[in-house]
Write a protein that holds these residues in place. Structure first.
Motif, PDB file in Angstrom:
ATOM      1  N   ASN A  54       0.933  -1.090  -0.052  1.00  0.00           N
ATOM      2  CA  ASN A  54      -0.110  -0.041   0.060  1.00  0.00           C
ATOM      3  C   ASN A  54       0.736   1.285  -0.140  1.00  0.00           C
ATOM      4  O   ASN A  54       1.799   1.481   0.765  1.00  0.00           O
ATOM      5  CB  ASN A  54      -0.950  -0.235   1.310  1.00  0.00           C
ATOM      6  N   TYR A  55       0.884   1.885  -1.095  1.00  0.00           N
ATOM      7  CA  TYR A  55       1.621   3.118  -1.264  1.00  0.00           C
ATOM      8  C   TYR A  55       1.658   3.996  -0.074  1.00  0.00           C
ATOM      9  O   TYR A  55       2.914   4.519   0.347  1.00  0.00           O
ATOM     10  CB  TYR A  55       1.427   3.781  -2.481  1.00  0.00           C
ATOM     11  N   PRO A  56       0.675   4.767   0.347  1.00  0.00           N
ATOM     12  CA  PRO A  56       0.713   5.676   1.513  1.00  0.00           C
ATOM     13  C   PRO A  56       1.249   4.841   2.808  1.00  0.00           C
ATOM     14  O   PRO A  56       2.199   5.617   3.496  1.00  0.00           O
ATOM     15  CB  PRO A  56      -0.711   5.973   1.792  1.00  0.00           C
ATOM     16  N   ALA A  57       1.031   3.716   2.772  1.00  0.00           N
ATOM     17  CA  ALA A  57       1.571   3.274   4.435  1.00  0.00           C
ATOM     18  C   ALA A  57       3.169   2.864   4.074  1.00  0.00           C
ATOM     19  O   ALA A  57       3.964   2.952   5.130  1.00  0.00           O
ATOM     20  CB  ALA A  57       1.028   1.672   4.256  1.00  0.00           C
ATOM     21  N   GLY A  58       3.645   2.655   2.837  1.00  0.00           N
ATOM     22  CA  GLY A  58       5.074   2.430   2.606  1.00  0.00           C
ATOM     23  C   GLY A  58       5.828   3.428   2.718  1.00  0.00           C
ATOM     24  O   GLY A  58       6.616   3.558   3.306  1.00  0.00           O
ATOM     25  N   ILE A  59       4.964   4.801   2.250  1.00  0.00           N
ATOM     26  CA  ILE A  59       5.691   6.170   2.320  1.00  0.00           C
ATOM     27  C   ILE A  59       5.828   6.525   3.978  1.00  0.00           C
ATOM     28  O   ILE A  59       6.917   6.956   4.284  1.00  0.00           O
ATOM     29  CB  ILE A  59       5.080   7.199   1.696  1.00  0.00           C
ATOM     30  N   LYS A  60       4.703   6.165   4.779  1.00  0.00           N
ATOM     31  CA  LYS A  60       4.808   6.375   6.040  1.00  0.00           C
ATOM     32  C   LYS A  60       5.994   5.444   6.848  1.00  0.00           C
ATOM     33  O   LYS A  60       6.902   6.207   7.663  1.00  0.00           O
ATOM     34  CB  LYS A  60       3.423   6.158   6.728  1.00  0.00           C
ATOM     35  N   ALA A  61       6.169   4.428   6.488  1.00  0.00           N
ATOM     36  CA  ALA A  61       6.922   3.294   7.089  1.00  0.00           C
ATOM     37  C   ALA A  61       8.603   3.780   6.647  1.00  0.00           C
ATOM     38  O   ALA A  61       9.394   3.946   7.470  1.00  0.00           O
ATOM     39  CB  ALA A  61       6.761   1.757   6.565  1.00  0.00           C
ATOM     40  N   GLY A  62       8.799   4.356   5.324  1.00  0.00           N
ATOM     41  CA  GLY A  62      10.009   4.876   4.957  1.00  0.00           C
ATOM     42  C   GLY A  62      10.325   6.011   5.668  1.00  0.00           C
ATOM     43  O   GLY A  62      11.332   6.413   6.296  1.00  0.00           O
ATOM     44  N   LEU A  63       9.245   7.139   6.017  1.00  0.00           N
ATOM     45  CA  LEU A  63       9.597   7.928   6.621  1.00  0.00           C
ATOM     46  C   LEU A  63       9.923   7.774   8.344  1.00  0.00           C
ATOM     47  O   LEU A  63      11.075   8.518   8.686  1.00  0.00           O
ATOM     48  CB  LEU A  63       8.353   9.286   6.452  1.00  0.00           C
ATOM     49  N   ASP A  64       9.307   7.060   8.710  1.00  0.00           N
ATOM     50  CA  ASP A  64       9.723   6.424  10.153  1.00  0.00           C
ATOM     51  C   ASP A  64      11.255   5.776  10.190  1.00  0.00           C
ATOM     52  O   ASP A  64      11.938   6.124  11.009  1.00  0.00           O
ATOM     53  CB  ASP A  64       8.600   5.305  10.367  1.00  0.00           C
ATOM     54  N   ILE A  65      11.355   5.219   8.998  1.00  0.00           N
ATOM     55  CA  ILE A  65      12.718   4.520   8.880  1.00  0.00           C
ATOM     56  C   ILE A  65      14.010   5.503   9.086  1.00  0.00           C
ATOM     57  O   ILE A  65      14.835   5.520   9.629  1.00  0.00           O
ATOM     58  CB  ILE A  65      12.682   3.569   7.688  1.00  0.00           C
ATOM     59  N   ILE A  66      13.581   6.659   8.310  1.00  0.00           N
ATOM     60  CA  ILE A  66      14.636   7.714   8.263  1.00  0.00           C
ATOM     61  C   ILE A  66      14.426   8.948   9.182  1.00  0.00           C
ATOM     62  O   ILE A  66      15.433   9.616   9.314  1.00  0.00           O
ATOM     63  CB  ILE A  66      14.659   8.334   7.029  1.00  0.00           C
ATOM     64  N   GLY A  67      13.825   8.381  10.184  1.00  0.00           N
ATOM     65  CA  GLY A  67      13.500   9.273  11.550  1.00  0.00           C
ATOM     66  C   GLY A  67      12.663  10.660  11.358  1.00  0.00           C
ATOM     67  O   GLY A  67      12.754  11.674  11.918  1.00  0.00           O
ATOM     68  N   GLU A  68      11.767  10.679  10.398  1.00  0.00           N
ATOM     69  CA  GLU A  68      10.784  11.553  10.039  1.00  0.00           C
ATOM     70  C   GLU A  68       9.496  11.143   9.999  1.00  0.00           C
ATOM     71  O   GLU A  68       8.662  11.071   9.192  1.00  0.00           O
ATOM     72  CB  GLU A  68      10.804  12.344   8.600  1.00  0.00           C
ATOM     73  N   TYR A  69       8.949  10.956  11.302  1.00  0.00           N
ATOM     74  CA  TYR A  69       7.590  10.258  11.744  1.00  0.00           C
ATOM     75  C   TYR A  69       6.515  11.141  11.121  1.00  0.00           C
ATOM     76  O   TYR A  69       6.410  12.426  11.550  1.00  0.00           O
ATOM     77  CB  TYR A  69       7.450  10.220  13.263  1.00  0.00           C
ATOM     78  N   ALA A  70       5.804  10.418  10.452  1.00  0.00           N
ATOM     79  CA  ALA A  70       4.471  11.416   9.771  1.00  0.00           C
ATOM     80  C   ALA A  70       3.152  10.750  10.278  1.00  0.00           C
ATOM     81  O   ALA A  70       2.105  11.083   9.537  1.00  0.00           O
ATOM     82  CB  ALA A  70       4.675  11.149   8.137  1.00  0.00           C
ATOM     83  N   GLY A  71       3.010  10.215  11.396  1.00  0.00           N
ATOM     84  CA  GLY A  71       2.018   9.625  12.006  1.00  0.00           C
ATOM     85  C   GLY A  71       1.429   8.198  11.144  1.00  0.00           C
ATOM     86  O   GLY A  71       2.275   7.806  10.610  1.00  0.00           O
TER      87      GLY A  71
END
Length: 90
Positions: A54-71
């Protein structure tokens, strides 16, 4: 881009912005197609992964991985599975 687009909207740029800028400069400014194709290999791996979940879920996970939590994603969307999260982090 190869047909003259001046810009694009691409979630991958949120996760690996430096690599995306380098790719854009190589392709659009330097016009070095061979080098751009090499850079694209990594960017395609990230993009292809995001298209496989799921693209939005993947983007959110990726942001979490790089330390940019997006909720978290909004229901009914679920976060990506731990196995997928680990693969993206890799």
């Amino acid at each position: 881009m190869s047909h003259g687009a001046e810009a694009g909207v691409w979630g991958v740029a949120s996760l690996v912005p430096k690599e995306c800028v380098e790719f854009w400069n190589t392709f659009s400014v330097e016009k070095d197609l061979e080098k751009a194709r090499e850079q694209w290999k990594f960017l395609w791996e990230v993009s292809n992964f995001l298209e496989s979940v799921n693209y939005p879920a993947g983007i959110k996970a990726g942001l979490d991985i790089i330390g940019e939590y997006a909720g978290t994603v909004r229901p009914p969307t679920l976060p990506i599975e731990k196995e997928e999260y680990d693969k993206l982090a890799e």
